[in-house]
Write an enzyme that holds these catalytic residues in place. Structure first.
Site: not given
Ligand code: AMP
Ligand code: TRP
Length: 330
Positions: A111, A195, A198
């Site tokens: 980031k 990956k 969002k």
């Molecule tokens: P966040 O959007 O960073 O708050 O992520 C929320 C949850 O989604 C966390 O447990 C992340 O590890 C999981 N996560 C986010 N992106 C991915 C992805 N591309 N594949 C698998 N898990 C994900």
């Protein structure tokens, strides 16, 4: 009863990666564990975000939790900022987290690389400290997350050792990250070496995308020039990612997914099968989401959740205050 805790930060539109890596697994715990699932809105402030968007995203995540099968009677669903103990414990335990270890976190490095050095907020650096506070306030045994968050849970574990040793206490329970066997890291459809995230809308499937758009995105996913369908993330990242998505959503192993497609030599037909599966899962999910948004249940759930969570969190916070010498009078 053992405890499970996890959260998602309301920073953008949720993706199929969030669904497979985190969201869809949460409901599996609520019958056998005391489960706390929250919206990490304080964490969302670590990167610039429009206030109205943040508010809307938080509401969306509650609706997604319910649509994914969380039952507020069984799972405590709450907003992180509704429970001040998170911020208070954060203030205390930041002193036992080290600058060196925080600066080695992959998420921080990724980031901050994208930002102008002088405008990197302290919050993105200190992100894992608040995450430790989230986890430890509830004496969580298990923390279900996608692969990208396991490093932060490891850091929490290091901190627990350090703190409990320093004060000869066991006030903090040692948490353990749980990642799904299949789908802990879903990759972008347009660049399967990255990956799905969002903040990178190219190659994402968003949970609220129109179903036709979802089909189109999958049909145009980047693959390779071969015609065989098997799992080899290094040489066939696109096909391997699609197999992972198919397997995760079908609740089968990668080997079983490979066997399903072993005689198929047309990527187009394979992609169609993956798109059908994604739509089969997301269509009813979107319907439930829409009903929940219309139903006005969210306020009540968050109010109840904040009360239940505060009871547990405040108890831990008080114990910690006593241990470090902050508790002076009744
Ligand atoms: P966040 O959007 O960073 O708050 O992520 C929320 C949850 O989604 C966390 O447990 C992340 O590890 C999981 N996560 C986010 N992106 C991915 C992805 N591309 N594949 C698998 N898990 C994900
Ligand atoms: N950092 C997590 C993410 O980006 C969200 C989160 C915040 C979290 N606090 C947590 C997840 C505590 C599990 C436990 O996905």
């Amino acid at each position: 009863m053992e405890r499970v805790l996890s959260g998602i930060k309301p920073t953008g539109k949720l993706t199929l990666g969030n669904y497979i890596g985190a969201l869809k697994n949460f409901k599996n715990y609520q019958d056998n564990y005391e489960t706390f699932i929250f919206i990490a809105d304080l964490h969302a402030l670590t990167m610039p975000i429009d206030p109205e968007e943040l508010r809307q995203n938080s509401i969306d995540i509650v609706a997604f939790y319910l649509a994914a099968g969380l039952d507020p009677e069984k799972t405590t669903i709450f907003l992180q900022s509704d429970v001040p103990a998170h911020s208070e414990l954060n203030t205390i335990i930041q002193n036992y987290h080290y600058m060196g270890e925080l600066s080695r976190m992959t998420q921080f490095k990724d980031k901050s690389r994208k930002m102008n050095n002088s405008a990197i907020g302290l919050g993105i650096f200190a992100y894992p400290v608040l995450m430790s506070a989230d986890i430890l306030l509830y004496n969580s045994d298990y923390v279900p997350v996608g692969e990208d968050q396991t490093q932060h849970v490891e850091l929490t574990r290091d901190f627990v050792h350090r703190f409990n040793e320093r004060y000869k206490t066991n006030v903090f329970k040692m948490p353990k990250a749980i990642t799904p066997k299949v789908g802990a890291r879903i990759m972008s459809l347009s660049d399967p070496t990255k990956k799905m995230s969002k903040s990178d809308p190219k190659g994402d499937i968003f949970l609220k995308d129109d179903l036709k758009v979802i089909r189109k995105k999958i049909m145009s996913a980047v693959t390779d020039l071969d015609t065989n369908i098997y799992y080899d993330p290094e040489n066939k990242p696109g096909i391997s990612n699609l197999l992972t998505i198919y397997a995760a959503l079908s609740e089968i192993s990668i080997e079983e997914a490979e066997a399903t497609f072993k005689d198929l030599h047309r990527y187009g037909d394979f992609k169609k099968a993956v798109a059908d599966k994604v739509i089969e899962v997301l269509e009813p999910f979107q319907q439930r989401y829409n009903e929940i948004i219309k139903s006005n249940v969210i306020n009540g759930i968050l109010n109840d959740g904040a009360k239940k969570a505060s009871l547990v969190a405040n108890k831990t916070l008080l114990e910690v205050k006593k241990i470090v010498g902050l508790y002076v009078h009744e």
